[in-house]
Design an enzyme around this catalytic site. Sequence first.
Site, PDB file in Angstrom:
ATOM      1  N   THR A   1       0.875  -1.177   0.000  1.00  0.00           N
ATOM      2  CA  THR A   1       0.000   0.000   0.000  1.00  0.00           C
ATOM      3  C   THR A   1       0.905   1.218   0.000  1.00  0.00           C
ATOM      4  OG1 THR A   1      -1.904  -0.955   1.154  1.00  0.00           O
ATOM      5  CG2 THR A   1      -1.516   1.332   1.584  1.00  0.00           C
TER       6      THR A   1
ATOM      7  N   GLY B   1     -10.491  -3.599   1.070  1.00  0.00           N
ATOM      8  CA  GLY B   1      -9.742  -3.636   2.326  1.00  0.00           C
ATOM      9  C   GLY B   1      -9.990  -2.403   3.175  1.00  0.00           C
ATOM     10  N   ASP B   2      -9.037  -2.110   4.032  1.00  0.00           N
ATOM     11  CA  ASP B   2      -9.178  -0.981   4.961  1.00  0.00           C
ATOM     12  C   ASP B   2      -8.815   0.359   4.344  1.00  0.00           C
ATOM     13  OD1 ASP B   2      -6.507  -1.948   4.733  1.00  0.00           O
ATOM     14  OD2 ASP B   2      -5.930  -0.702   6.437  1.00  0.00           O
TER      15      ASP B   2
ATOM     16  N   THR C   1      -1.064   0.070   6.853  1.00  0.00           N
ATOM     17  CA  THR C   1      -0.760  -0.969   5.870  1.00  0.00           C
ATOM     18  C   THR C   1      -0.725  -2.342   6.544  1.00  0.00           C
ATOM     19  OG1 THR C   1       0.969  -1.882   4.429  1.00  0.00           O
ATOM     20  CG2 THR C   1       1.700  -0.287   6.073  1.00  0.00           C
TER      21      THR C   1
ATOM     22  N   GLY D   1      -6.119  -5.777   5.505  1.00  0.00           N
ATOM     23  CA  GLY D   1      -7.199  -4.822   5.722  1.00  0.00           C
ATOM     24  C   GLY D   1      -8.348  -5.317   6.578  1.00  0.00           C
TER      25      GLY D   1
HETATM   26  N1  ASP Z   1      -4.243  -2.691   3.679  1.00  0.00           N
HETATM   27  C1  ASP Z   1      -4.202  -3.154   2.323  1.00  0.00           C
HETATM   28  C2  ASP Z   1      -5.448  -3.957   2.057  1.00  0.00           C
HETATM   29  O1  ASP Z   1      -5.850  -4.747   2.875  1.00  0.00           O
HETATM   30  C3  ASP Z   1      -2.995  -3.969   1.990  1.00  0.00           C
HETATM   31  C4  ASP Z   1      -1.685  -3.507   2.571  1.00  0.00           C
HETATM   32  O2  ASP Z   1      -1.590  -2.454   3.141  1.00  0.00           O
HETATM   33  O3  ASP Z   1      -0.697  -4.218   2.447  1.00  0.00           O
HETATM   34  O4  ASP Z   1      -5.985  -3.825   0.992  1.00  0.00           O
END
Ligand code: ASP
Length: 320
Positions: free
Chosen positions: A180, A210-211, A231, A234
């Site tokens: 991310t 995701g988040d 990151t 999520g």
């Molecule tokens: N948070 C991101 C998601 O879940 C992925 C990441 O940050 O690595 O989409």
Amino acid sequence: MATPVSPIAIGIHGGCGTLDRKLQSERDWAETEAHLAQSLRAGWKILAAGGRAVEAVEAAVAVMEDSPHFNAGHGAALTEAGEHELDASIMDGATLGAGAVCTVRTIRSPIRAARAVMEKSDCVLIAGKAAEDFARRQGLAMVDNSYFTTERRKQALASLKALKARGTIALASEAERHGTVGAVALDGRGNLAAGTSTGGFNNKPPGRVGDSPIIGAGTYAKNGVCAVSCTGQGEVFIRHVAAYDIAARMIYAKQTLRQSADAVLEALGSHKIGAGLMAVDGAGRVYAPFNTLGMARGWIGPDGVAHVGTHKEILRLGAA
Ligand code: ASP
């Protein structure tokens, strides 16, 4: 330029799914660091000229979206169908204004679309085709979905599919799985802002969100408290309302940014996931904890000195 009343600061991250140092050439690492430095300076330039934290965050994130080294924009992860679906959000700590897009396939810079949602619509989150139509109407750059594809992501997808077929998906590295980009900033008027942009998880099912585009989970900012961009997996960040939890601990439990972020990271890590975040508090103190091998990151604090790193060690770049 208005007289600054507050110190200025910026922090950026390129995700906690960092490759083992040996798995990439020194040339690629140097380029990754150069792109982090470019992103930092794009944001810092705006802050130093008296610009707003939101503008600095957008500019810093957009540089990393254009870089093939991070999982956002060009270089984003692929879904199990071999396509890209991108998520992004931005939040203005001065007004609690927020904007986000999710599962978008043709917007070159999802962070710019998120800002347009915040400033040019009555919505906080717009999904899919409707977000693309909105972005087009706002005059944002549109691209073919294949623009986001890089050789490295195709290889990661093939490797994940092979591991899954063999029933050994647990062996996949953090770098193969996810990544991310994000930025946080404090401007000269004391305004905080945060932004996050991602391709999400490699080999994710189409439609998975995701988040990163969820305000409070992957992104949060509130003046006088903190700005946070997260990151990691999520689903866990959403269940913990992670970015907001960091702010809430500071507001209600009077914790410092460091105490609060460490406690939230520990809670996230207890789910056996890789997790990291970049945050800044109302005094310009930057904090970037992670529990993985590395997290691409950089910051310029109120002293004006730029730092970047991808693993444990940090490179001091000198005055910005
Ligand atoms: N948070 C991101 C998601 O879940 C992925 C990441 O940050 O690595 O989409």
